[in-house]
Scaffold this motif. Structure first.
Motif, PDB file in Angstrom:
ATOM      1  N   VAL A  76     -40.009  81.569  -3.492  1.00 38.88           N
ATOM      2  CA  VAL A  76     -41.268  80.902  -3.840  1.00 38.88           C
ATOM      3  C   VAL A  76     -42.115  81.826  -4.698  1.00 38.88           C
ATOM      4  O   VAL A  76     -42.688  81.409  -5.705  1.00 38.88           O
ATOM      5  N   ARG A  77     -42.172  83.078  -4.314  1.00 43.11           N
ATOM      6  CA  ARG A  77     -42.999  84.040  -5.038  1.00 43.11           C
ATOM      7  C   ARG A  77     -42.466  84.302  -6.452  1.00 43.11           C
ATOM      8  O   ARG A  77     -43.227  84.450  -7.393  1.00 43.11           O
ATOM      9  N   HIS A  78     -41.156  84.342  -6.627  1.00 44.94           N
ATOM     10  CA  HIS A  78     -40.576  84.733  -7.909  1.00 44.94           C
ATOM     11  C   HIS A  78     -40.078  83.570  -8.761  1.00 44.94           C
ATOM     12  O   HIS A  78     -39.858  83.757  -9.953  1.00 44.94           O
ATOM     13  N   GLY A  79     -39.872  82.406  -8.189  1.00 50.68           N
ATOM     14  CA  GLY A  79     -39.312  81.318  -8.970  1.00 50.68           C
ATOM     15  C   GLY A  79     -40.116  80.044  -8.936  1.00 50.68           C
ATOM     16  O   GLY A  79     -39.811  79.107  -9.661  1.00 50.68           O
ATOM     17  N   GLY A  80     -41.115  79.974  -8.101  1.00 47.92           N
ATOM     18  CA  GLY A  80     -41.914  78.768  -8.000  1.00 47.92           C
ATOM     19  C   GLY A  80     -41.437  77.872  -6.869  1.00 47.92           C
ATOM     20  O   GLY A  80     -40.320  77.999  -6.363  1.00 47.92           O
ATOM     21  N   ALA A  81     -42.304  76.955  -6.506  1.00 51.92           N
ATOM     22  CA  ALA A  81     -42.028  76.089  -5.361  1.00 51.92           C
ATOM     23  C   ALA A  81     -40.887  75.110  -5.631  1.00 51.92           C
ATOM     24  O   ALA A  81     -40.091  74.806  -4.739  1.00 51.92           O
ATOM     25  N   ALA A  82     -40.786  74.596  -6.865  1.00 56.09           N
ATOM     26  CA  ALA A  82     -39.749  73.609  -7.165  1.00 56.09           C
ATOM     27  C   ALA A  82     -38.354  74.226  -7.046  1.00 56.09           C
ATOM     28  O   ALA A  82     -37.459  73.639  -6.438  1.00 56.09           O
ATOM     29  N   LYS A  83     -38.176  75.408  -7.615  1.00 55.45           N
ATOM     30  CA  LYS A  83     -36.874  76.070  -7.513  1.00 55.45           C
ATOM     31  C   LYS A  83     -36.581  76.485  -6.079  1.00 55.45           C
ATOM     32  O   LYS A  83     -35.454  76.368  -5.611  1.00 55.45           O
TER      33      LYS A  83
END
Length: 66
Positions: A14-21
């Motif tokens: 979540v921190r490095h790729g975003g919530a969607a990924k």
């Protein structure tokens, strides 16, 4: 131990790729759990574990490609 490890990995995503990924990769939680159990606790990874993960990985590949 394994559940905490997979949860921490999800938070890292979540921190490095975003919530969607991260939500897509959340489907890999059982696979990460099996791999962490093998690495940390000496569990065996069976062929059915690998075969069960293949459709999930293939689906994620379709979702994540541009």
């Amino acid at each position: 131990v394994v559940s905490i490890g997979t949860t921490l990995m999800l938070l890292w995503l979540v921190r490095h790729g975003g919530a969607a990924k991260a939500s897509s990769f959340h489907l890999l939680n059982p696979l990460f759990g099996v791999l962490l159990a093998a690495a940390l606790l000496g569990e065996t990874v069976t062929l059915s574990d690998v075969l069960g993960a293949l459709p999930i990985v293939a689906g994620l590949g379709l979702v994540m490609r541009r």
